[in-house]
Design a protein around this motif. Structure first.
Motif, PDB file in Angstrom:
ATOM      1  N   ALA A  58       0.833  -1.203   0.000  1.00 28.22           N
ATOM      2  CA  ALA A  58       0.000   0.000   0.000  1.00 28.22           C
ATOM      3  C   ALA A  58       0.870   1.256   0.000  1.00 28.22           C
ATOM      4  CB  ALA A  58      -0.926   0.001   1.213  1.00 28.22           C
ATOM      5  N   VAL A  59       1.910   1.274   0.833  1.00 26.40           N
ATOM      6  CA  VAL A  59       2.816   2.432   0.893  1.00 26.40           C
ATOM      7  C   VAL A  59       3.508   2.625  -0.455  1.00 26.40           C
ATOM      8  CG1 VAL A  59       4.946   3.320   1.946  1.00 26.40           C
ATOM      9  CG2 VAL A  59       3.178   2.261   3.382  1.00 26.40           C
ATOM     10  N   LEU A  60       3.940   1.540  -1.065  1.00 28.43           N
ATOM     11  CA  LEU A  60       4.623   1.618  -2.361  1.00 28.43           C
ATOM     12  C   LEU A  60       3.685   2.088  -3.467  1.00 28.43           C
ATOM     13  CD1 LEU A  60       6.734  -1.615  -1.976  1.00 28.43           C
ATOM     14  CD2 LEU A  60       7.682   0.682  -2.330  1.00 28.43           C
ATOM     15  N   VAL A  61       2.420   1.700  -3.399  1.00 22.81           N
ATOM     16  CA  VAL A  61       1.440   2.168  -4.389  1.00 22.81           C
ATOM     17  C   VAL A  61       1.232   3.675  -4.256  1.00 22.81           C
ATOM     18  CG1 VAL A  61      -1.031   2.141  -4.939  1.00 22.81           C
ATOM     19  CG2 VAL A  61       0.234   0.009  -4.792  1.00 22.81           C
ATOM     20  N   PHE A  62       1.124   4.146  -3.015  1.00 22.50           N
ATOM     21  CA  PHE A  62       0.985   5.587  -2.819  1.00 22.50           C
ATOM     22  C   PHE A  62       2.233   6.315  -3.324  1.00 22.50           C
ATOM     23  CE2 PHE A  62      -2.115   4.497   0.725  1.00 22.50           C
ATOM     24  CZ  PHE A  62      -3.225   4.898  -0.003  1.00 22.50           C
TER      25      PHE A  62
END
Length: 200
Positions: A58-62
């Motif tokens: 999720a952090v990497l997608v953001f």
């Protein structure tokens, strides 16, 4: 297309990041590649399908979405906006979409859902550029733009870490997201086709 309307606000928040990228000598193409690397890493994290990796994904997608905004702003700052840079950005965005959705599908073992979701997303993007190619202008219409999709993937990644089991009709939240991408993606592609065909 909800979040795309907030782009002017995001552009103002980008200034420190654009300043930093410019100061360390990054080019817009370099930032595009960095965004793509984040997407590849997100897909790998989602494929592991464990709580901590869902959050990491999720952090990497953001991060992918944020860098995708930074590259355009940096190009305008450096006066390097070009057709080549735009082409690279669009190609990497499509591969990023594939990597993220493939990771989600692999983590759930939901390959058919993943196929339907990724084809829906790609057909939506394809129709937008093909409509432009026949001289009708770039088409961004539809229920979910790329910014919306990335935001949903990020939120779902966090929720999947907290609620890993089945939610509705035997489907996990990740599988429900893939169903939504499949349905909305293909409906948006058909909507764009119909609108463009009517304008020809």
């Amino acid at each position: 297309m909800t979040l795309d309307r907030l782009r002017p606000i995001a552009d103002r928040a980008l200034t420190p990041f654009v300043d930093a990228a410019d100061a360390v000598g990054l080019s817009p193409d370099g930032v595009s590649v960095l965004a793509f690397v984040c997407a590849l890493a997100a897909g790998g994290a989602f494929a592991i399908a464990e709580p901590v990796w869902f959050v990491a994904g999720a952090v990497l997608v953001f991060a992918n979405g944020w860098f995708d905004l930074v590259d355009g702003a940096l190009a305008r700052r450096q006066g390097e906006a070009s057709a080549g840079g735009d082409l690279l950005d669009h190609v990497l965005d499509r591969y990023a979409d594939i990597a993220i959705i493939a990771g989600l599908a692999a983590g759930m073992g939901a390959y058919l859902l993943g196929f339907l979701a990724v084809t829906g997303v790609l057909m939506t993007s394809y129709l937008g550029t093909q409509i432009q190619a026949v001289g009708l202008g770039r088409e961004y219409g539809g229920a979910l733009g790329r910014a919306d999709r990335l935001a949903l993937v990020g939120v779902v990644g966090v929720v999947a870490a907290i609620v890993p089991g089945e939610l509705v009709a035997g489907l996990t939240i990740v599988e429900l997201l893939l169903v939504a991408f499949a349905i909305v993606g293909h409906l948006t592609a058909l909507q764009r086709f119909y609108g463009a065909w009517s304008d020809l």
